[in-house]
Design an enzyme around this catalytic site. Sequence first.
Site, mmCIF file in Angstrom:
data_model
loop_
_atom_site.group_PDB
_atom_site.id
_atom_site.type_symbol
_atom_site.label_atom_id
_atom_site.label_comp_id
_atom_site.label_asym_id
_atom_site.label_seq_id
_atom_site.Cartn_x
_atom_site.Cartn_y
_atom_site.Cartn_z
ATOM 1 N N GLU A 231 -8.335 1.934 -8.050
ATOM 2 C CA GLU A 231 -6.952 1.844 -6.144
ATOM 3 C C GLU A 231 -8.003 0.987 -5.778
ATOM 4 O OE1 GLU A 231 -5.681 3.454 -2.030
ATOM 5 O OE2 GLU A 231 -6.190 4.889 -3.880
ATOM 6 N N CYS A 265 -5.681 1.379 3.187
ATOM 7 C CA CYS A 265 -5.112 0.067 2.007
ATOM 8 C C CYS A 265 -3.546 -0.135 1.897
ATOM 9 C CB CYS A 265 -5.622 1.433 0.837
ATOM 10 S SG CYS A 265 -5.137 2.643 0.306
#
Length: 461
Positions: A231, A265
């Site tokens: 990720e 994020c």
Amino acid sequence: MSIQKTISPIDGSLYHERELDTTASIEKALTLSKKAQDAWKHTPLAERKAICEKALAYFLRNADEIGLEITWQMGRPVRYTANEIKRGFAERARYMIDIADEALATIEVPPVDGFQRFIKREPVGVVFVIAPWNYPYLTSVNSVFPALLAGNSVIYKAAQQTPLCGDRFAAAFAEAGLPEGVFQHLTLDHGQVARIIGDARVDYVAFTGSVAGGKAIQKAIDERFIIAGLELGGKDPAYVRADADLENAVENLVDGSYFNSGQSCCGIERIYVHESVFNEFVEGFRKLTLTYKLGNPLDPETTLGPLVKASAAAFARDQVAEALSKGARSLVDPSHFPADAAGSPYMAPQVLIDVDHTMSIMTEESFAPIVGIMSVKDDAEAIRLMNDSAYGLTASIWTRDKDAALAIGDQVETGTWFMNRCDYLDPALAWTGVKNTGRGASLSVIGYEALTRPKSFHLKL
């Protein structure tokens, strides 16, 4: 002997220091992890679930103390940090515990006379979790809990900025009665991380961090036949259509842009607004931005804390300066936020208009409380601009038209598509991304797939 130091962004003081693990201690951890997993995988799932429930109870009982530690380590205002445990962490842990029976169940296939056939899900083995600093528990729970529930052992590396997280996980699982060696945490430098990834005893890597970090992980895997869940970066867009509920859109997109000082994020970093409502939306966004209080995150009145490091704020200030030099306009005077100071991690939020995709603020990850807002003439232009990115974690649309949201969502390159919400992770859905945001998926039933391997049984009776 090498020392890892954690400098608090609150005041620049040394908050914590500890020695890096040695070659001998790493070898001991890998050996123990492999041995412990061989026994742990045979522990009934009901017992594994009970231990994870007890570990979760530890976190909830200590949430306020843990929250204060998070604030000191990475700077998020103390009014919010305990909720990382009480809300998101707890929600994700409980969901993955609740679906474990379903996700790990034996897969039956249609019967054939004279045969018994089925597919079991077996743990992959030793899972190496490399955690980030921005949401150190919220991201780690995505891998740590399901990995243990699936019968794997876990070696955990905390980020340099948030080293106490490994201690907390270890304390929680020790209190819960997890057998020795099933969860361990190490303090490592980059070279040590690479060597562990290359070790034959490691079977899966779960990494959350930068694109550069993801490339380093992939290089460390080299010729090994293992998988890394990556990720990585994001530059998440939002599109406000002409029919949007503007008050709702403003409220949620401001929060999505500035929560955790933009260090998320899946935070909002660029916004596209239909030209017919552009001015109204921008004015509402500006006014709400001015209500934030930038300051010491230990003050319960503070809503915007420092960035994690002065260098992170300097990078964001450079992005703003570059955009201004190319014709962008700022709608927020930094002097409105007295705590803002050049050279420090304390940075005023910024709203820029007259921006375009020649400016890095619209194309490169900022990870800061800054956002560019562009006017668009229609859905097609919004889709084109949202897709004009090297990243693809989440994207959101703000509209009253569900059919339009679905049709546009089918055309946007993203891992998660939101309608009328943003900056949220639903544990029932796969958390995944496209392009430079990485590969793999965590959470949901799908999240168990990378943490297990199928084993087919074909018995002739």
